[in-house]
Design a protein around this motif. Structure first.
Motif, PDB file in Angstrom:
ATOM      1  N   UNK A 248       0.839  -1.190   0.000  1.00 61.52           N
ATOM      2  CA  UNK A 248       0.000   0.000   0.000  1.00 61.52           C
ATOM      3  C   UNK A 248       0.880   1.248   0.000  1.00 61.52           C
ATOM      4  N   UNK A 249       0.347   2.332  -0.511  1.00 60.42           N
ATOM      5  CA  UNK A 249       1.104   3.583  -0.481  1.00 60.42           C
ATOM      6  C   UNK A 249       1.358   4.026   0.953  1.00 60.42           C
ATOM      7  N   UNK A 250       0.479   3.640   1.870  1.00 59.66           N
ATOM      8  CA  UNK A 250       0.678   3.883   3.301  1.00 59.66           C
ATOM      9  C   UNK A 250      -0.047   2.778   4.074  1.00 59.66           C
ATOM     10  N   UNK A 251       0.588   2.290   5.131  1.00 56.41           N
ATOM     11  CA  UNK A 251      -0.016   1.244   5.953  1.00 56.41           C
ATOM     12  C   UNK A 251      -0.609   1.832   7.235  1.00 56.41           C
ATOM     13  N   UNK A 280       4.979  -8.167  11.799  1.00 55.81           N
ATOM     14  CA  UNK A 280       4.432  -6.815  11.683  1.00 55.81           C
ATOM     15  C   UNK A 280       3.241  -6.617  12.620  1.00 55.81           C
ATOM     16  N   UNK A 281       2.504  -7.693  12.905  1.00 55.32           N
ATOM     17  CA  UNK A 281       1.397  -7.596  13.859  1.00 55.32           C
ATOM     18  C   UNK A 281       1.914  -7.222  15.241  1.00 55.32           C
ATOM     19  N   UNK A 282       3.048  -7.791  15.631  1.00 60.57           N
ATOM     20  CA  UNK A 282       3.648  -7.423  16.917  1.00 60.57           C
ATOM     21  C   UNK A 282       3.935  -5.919  16.983  1.00 60.57           C
ATOM     22  N   UNK A 283       4.441  -5.377  15.886  1.00 61.57           N
ATOM     23  CA  UNK A 283       4.760  -3.955  15.837  1.00 61.57           C
ATOM     24  C   UNK A 283       3.483  -3.107  15.853  1.00 61.57           C
ATOM     25  N   UNK A 284       2.442  -3.585  15.184  1.00 59.79           N
ATOM     26  CA  UNK A 284       1.165  -2.862  15.171  1.00 59.79           C
ATOM     27  C   UNK A 284       0.562  -2.827  16.572  1.00 59.79           C
ATOM     28  N   UNK A 301       0.956  10.574  13.871  1.00 58.52           N
ATOM     29  CA  UNK A 301       1.378   9.766  15.014  1.00 58.52           C
ATOM     30  C   UNK A 301       1.513   8.292  14.630  1.00 58.52           C
ATOM     31  N   UNK A 302       0.597   7.807  13.819  1.00 63.95           N
ATOM     32  CA  UNK A 302       0.577   6.385  13.452  1.00 63.95           C
ATOM     33  C   UNK A 302       1.676   6.029  12.458  1.00 63.95           C
ATOM     34  N   UNK A 303       2.321   7.016  11.866  1.00 62.88           N
ATOM     35  CA  UNK A 303       3.401   6.763  10.907  1.00 62.88           C
ATOM     36  C   UNK A 303       4.559   6.003  11.547  1.00 62.88           C
ATOM     37  N   UNK A 304       4.655   6.068  12.849  1.00 62.04           N
ATOM     38  CA  UNK A 304       5.706   5.359  13.585  1.00 62.04           C
ATOM     39  C   UNK A 304       5.681   3.854  13.284  1.00 62.04           C
ATOM     40  N   UNK A 305       4.473   3.326  13.102  1.00 58.76           N
ATOM     41  CA  UNK A 305       4.310   1.892  12.812  1.00 58.76           C
ATOM     42  C   UNK A 305       4.995   1.514  11.504  1.00 58.76           C
ATOM     43  N   UNK A 306       4.761   2.292  10.442  1.00 60.57           N
ATOM     44  CA  UNK A 306       5.358   1.950   9.147  1.00 60.57           C
ATOM     45  C   UNK A 306       6.883   2.051   9.194  1.00 60.57           C
ATOM     46  N   UNK A 307       7.393   3.019   9.919  1.00 56.79           N
ATOM     47  CA  UNK A 307       8.844   3.140  10.053  1.00 56.79           C
ATOM     48  C   UNK A 307       9.428   1.899  10.714  1.00 56.79           C
TER      49      UNK A 307
END
Length: 373
Positions: A248-251, A280-284, A301-307
């Motif tokens: 996706x262009x953004x998650x 990735x679920x752990x990170x989410x 704020x949620x952009x931290x997850x994709x990083x």
């Protein structure tokens, strides 16, 4: 209906995410569009021993364990990939998923089957989700884990994954005991490969991944395996599903995170999504826990997850896509020459001796090949 967090999609990544969030004390509701848990799933269920060691799986859900595989070239040449220790475990995907759902429910997760989401709105103080059946759910945040689903990704404002492959699989009777076998060539698969994965001495999972012509590829794979005397000459029922071939262009978005196949977090070379999806679920889960507690749930704020997930698997996805494009561009004659060279120079045996070249991390194997070519 109000809850803390809504998780959309009751595949393994969605169920696992819901369970982990419930274990952290959140009220979680899981929405699944199917009317009930599906028993037969178009997935080989092949995971690495590394994945099994990290996440653990009930012995009753293990169908087979592999330490070797035979890879067939387009013209029938064989390469044996072998190690002295187990490398892959094949799960009964349906049974594993049902067991995981039971764990989630025991942790307090509430599940609604037959709920196909068709609307998702950020109300400013929460997420409002509506279904095609007219139900409305409200939560502080949502996790999207609904597999390849362009309709939902657009509704969430995350764009879409434009490219996908076809995954086909059916269960077959086997005439004789066989090993894990992989089949290459343009006729069998466009850009990927086919497989015969034994469940036991009498049954196997037959399948393939291809960019196009799925039905024609299935017929040729069936004929190829039949000529070896491994399966009967009759029609075999198979399921087909789309496998994302991109991200996706953004998650992430306002109060929303995307995980697993929905976000394109799977190995580009094989289409395998269980291990990367769980990682990735752990990170989410960690991100949501932090953001809900601080009430910082904006898109920024949620952009931290994709990083965080790109730091973990981003390079693997990049290299995997590169390898996939290179492989897709090979014609059968060139691929045959590569098989011949690998058999002659002992490259396969040398790579097998490198224990750090794991089942999941193909970037490391590619880097090793570049150093030793």
């Amino acid at each position: 209906m109000n809850t803390d967090i809504l998780v959309i999609g009751a595949g393994p990544v969605g169920i696992y995410t819901a369970k982990c969030l419930a274990q952290r004390g959140y009220e979680v509701r899981l929405l699944e569009k199917r009317p009930e848990m599906v028993k037969q799933i178009c997935c080989t269920g092949l995971i690495s021993t590394e994945c099994a060691a990290k996440y653990g799986f009930e012995a009753e859900h293990v169908q087979n364990i592999f330490s070797e595989a035979t890879v067939y070239s387009p013209y029938g040449r064989k390469l044996l990939l072998k190690r002295n220790t187990p490398q892959a475990i094949m799960l009964d995907r349906g049974g594993f998923q049902a067991g995981l759902l039971k764990q989630a429910v025991n942790c307090g997760v509430q599940i609604n089957f037959g709920c196909q989401v068709n609307g998702l709105e950020n109300t400013g103080n929460g997420i409002c989700i509506t279904t095609k059946g007219g139900q409305t759910f409200f939560a502080k945040a949502a996790v999207l884990a609904a597999g390849y689903n362009t309709e939902l990704s657009w509704a969430a404002g995350l764009g879409e994954i434009k490219h996908f492959a076809f995954g086909l699989q059916g269960e077959v009777d086997t005439s004789i005991p066989t090993a894990l076998s992989l089949f290459t060539g343009k006729a069998i698969s466009q850009g990927y490969f086919g497989w015969l994965s034994p469940i036991n001495d009498h049954a196997a999972k037959m399948g393939l991944l291809t960019r196009k012509n799925p039905n024609e590829c299935w017929s040729i794979l069936h004929n190829t395996i039949y000529k070896q005397g491994l399966i009967p000459d009759r029609n075999i029922k198979y399921a087909c599903r789309p496998i994302p071939a991109g991200n996706l262009s953004a998650s992430f978005g306002d109060r929303v995170l995307a995980v697993g196949d929905f976000a394109g977090q799977l190995k580009p070379t094989t289409g395998g999504g269980i291990y990367f999806g769980l990682l990735c679920a752990d990170l989410a889960v960690a991100c949501l826990d932090k953001k809900i507690k601080t009430n910082k749930l904006s898109k920024a704020d949620m952009a931290e997850y994709e990083k965080s997930w790109k730091a973990l698997i981003g390079s693997e996805l990049y290299i995997g896509k590169l390898l996939s494009r290179i492989y897709a561009g090979l014609d059968d004659r060139l691929l045959e020459q590569i098989f011949k060279k690998c058999a002659a120079n002992g490259m396969i045996e040398k790579m097998a001796a490198k224990s750090h070249l794991g089942f999941d991390w193909h970037g490391k194997a590619f880097a090793h090949l570049l150093k030793t070519r």
